[in-house]
Enzyme design. Structure first.
Site, PDB file in Angstrom:
ATOM      1  N   ASP A 119       0.863  -1.188   0.000  1.00 15.32           N
ATOM      2  CA  ASP A 119       0.000   0.000   0.000  1.00 15.32           C
ATOM      3  C   ASP A 119       0.889   1.225   0.000  1.00 15.32           C
ATOM      4  O   ASP A 119       1.683   1.427   0.911  1.00 15.32           O
ATOM      5  CB  ASP A 119      -0.900  -0.003   1.237  1.00 15.32           C
ATOM      6  CG  ASP A 119      -1.925  -1.117   1.171  1.00 15.32           C
ATOM      7  OD1 ASP A 119      -2.178  -1.607   0.062  1.00 15.32           O
ATOM      8  OD2 ASP A 119      -2.459  -1.505   2.227  1.00 15.32           O
TER       9      ASP A 119
ATOM     10  N   ASP B  50     -14.446  -4.732  -4.909  1.00 17.16           N
ATOM     11  CA  ASP B  50     -14.603  -4.729  -3.453  1.00 17.16           C
ATOM     12  C   ASP B  50     -16.043  -5.120  -3.177  1.00 17.16           C
ATOM     13  O   ASP B  50     -16.973  -4.406  -3.576  1.00 17.16           O
ATOM     14  CB  ASP B  50     -14.324  -3.320  -2.890  1.00 17.16           C
ATOM     15  CG  ASP B  50     -12.849  -2.951  -3.005  1.00 17.16           C
ATOM     16  OD1 ASP B  50     -12.014  -3.864  -3.161  1.00 17.16           O
ATOM     17  OD2 ASP B  50     -12.529  -1.748  -2.933  1.00 17.16           O
TER      18      ASP B  50
END
Lengths: 257, 206
Positions: A12, A131
């Site tokens: 990330d 998602d």
């Protein structure tokens, strides 16, 4: 069964630095994406994913510099995602050395971008990231909803239908993250992964919720995933990729050493 | 004198260039300039996406005939990667059937197997079919990174250097004829063994 199942560590990235994964066995890897990517490469990661968590992609974004640095030194597939909206964005990232581009919110806002991008760059480099959040209504059959903007916004779209649609539009791979499981260490949402994997004919990357090595095995054996993605389990040094692969091999899964 | 990566507007040329630069001190150019291509000492033909588009772009940029001429009249080493491999065959079943440069006698076929995920994506095992310098320091049974939906089957076994099983088929993933080598997997994305493969190509004197 000679094609191996892939382990994909995810970095990330925020402002050119790796966040979330600061706690290696020793701190010399902390924050530097190139060092962390090299470390994973040495451990035989099968691919590396870079996610710009602020999703604030712009031409001047640091992500491009990070991609360049990594692609100059590490020769395994590199998937980049986070805020990518246009074919121009994709072209810039591919030229910087990315191999696959992951599209999430932009695909929901404008599904045609997936068709356009896969026509232009080939399906092999277009990953659609989904998602998904489980619907809680007990009266309907098991279903999931697509969320956008990093899980903050509901779209009203069924994740299963969306997965099928994105494959028709040219997605070469799907990255499925369970929002319910993400960060919980309770394992993948196996039914979500399995339902999608059985409905589409492209490779599925399972993500969200890995807390131990059995979760990888479960995602592949029961969930029928082709690859597993995880961040914190590797970042925090609980497990190495090598250890994960040895464990998976012991459970009869084909892996690359 | 340089190594040329043919730029016809398709494919991830930068990954290939990065990897080549890692294994040689020779100059590496990404170009579609006919003069530079003619003067080069080695050519790499990459490719991604749909074969029809690749041929269309090669023809549009007048590289198709140039390549054909170079391959047929010189001894310049050429490496075709992925769709670059497919382009060097007789024909492909992709896009309802297209003709290739036809240097190696072989057909690019559809996997046609619903029980396997397509594209064939990930690290698969390559078995040595025949000794060749390209295998130097690489063991038969090593894994390389693949991503493709169609595969090559040559007419003659003696053109085959390496094979990989997937979808119930045995694909000819490394093939050669004279000074041309073709490869289905991506050596530029296959970590240290992939770099070794590229280095072997660069050191190869056919």
């Amino acid at each position: 069964m000679s094609l191996s199942k892939r382990i994909i560590p995810c970095l990330d990235i925020d402002c050119g630095k790796v966040v979330k994964g600061i706690k290696f066995e020793n701190t010399r890897y902390a924050g530097d994406p190139l060092k962390i990517a090299k470390f994973y490469n040495e451990q035989k990661a099968d691919e590396i994913a870079l996610l710009d968590i602020k999703a604030s992609y712009s031409g001047k974004n640091n992500t491009i510099e990070v991609v360049k640095k990594i692609a100059n030194e590490i020769f395994i597939p590199l998937t980049v995602g986070g805020g990518i909206k246009t074919c121009k964005n994709i072209r810039e990232l591919l030229n910087a050395g990315a191999d696959k581009i992951s599209i999430n919110t932009a695909a929901v806002l404008n599904p045609k971008i997936v068709r356009e991008a896969s026509d232009k760059f080939g399906s092999q480099c277009i990953v659609v990231a989904i998602d998904a959040k489980r619907k809680t209504n007990k009266n309907i059959k098991e279903d999931w909803e697509v969320l956008t903007y990093g899980g903050r916004k509901n779209s009203g779209i069924s994740a299963i239908d969306w997965a099928c649609k994105m494959v028709k539009y040219g997605a070469g791979e799907l990255l499925i993250t369970s929002i319910d499981r993400d960060g919980t260490k309770r394992g993948f949402d196996i039914n979500l992964i399995k339902t999608i994997s059985q409905r589409v004919n492209v490779p599925i990357i399972a993500s969200g919720g890995v807390g131990n090595l059995d979760h990888f095995v479960e995602g592949i054996k029961t969930g029928k995933a082709d690859a597993v993605l995880a961040a914190s389990i590797f970042h925090f040094g609980e497990y190495t990729i090598d250890k994960a692969k040895k464990y998976m091999a012991k459970k009869g899964i084909s892996v690359r050493f | 004198m340089a190594i040329i990566i043919i730029d016809y507007g398709i494919g991830n040329l930068y990954s290939v260039a990065n990897a080549i630069k890692k294994v040689t001190k020779e100059k590496v150019y990404i170009t579609n300039d006919a003069k530079k291509i003619k003067l080069s000492n080695r050519i790499i033909l990459p490719g991604q996406g749909a074969i029809k588009d690749c041929i269309k772009e090669l023809k549009k940029k007048e590289l198709y005939w140039l390549l054909k001429e170079i391959i047929n009249t010189t001894n310049k080493p050429v490496l075709g990667i992925c769709i670059g491999q497919h382009l060097l065959m007789e024909s492909s079943e992709e896009n309802k059937g297209v003709f290739g440069i036809n240097y190696i006698k072989g057909i690019v076929k559809n996997y046609k197997n619903k029980n396997f995920k397509i594209p064939h994506t990930g690290w698969n095992i390559v078995y040595k079919h025949k000794e060749h310098q390209i295998w130097n320091g690489i063991k038969s049974g090593s894994r390389f990174y693949f991503v493709h939906s169609f595969y090559v089957k040559t007419r003659f076994k003696n053109n085959v250097l390496g094979v990989t099983e997937y979808g119930g088929k045995c694909a000819n993933v490394i093939t050669y004829y004279n000074s041309v080598i073709t490869v289905q997997f991506h050596p530029e994305k296959s970590s240290s063994l992939g770099l070794k493969f590229l280095k072997n190509f660069i050191n190869w004197l056919p």
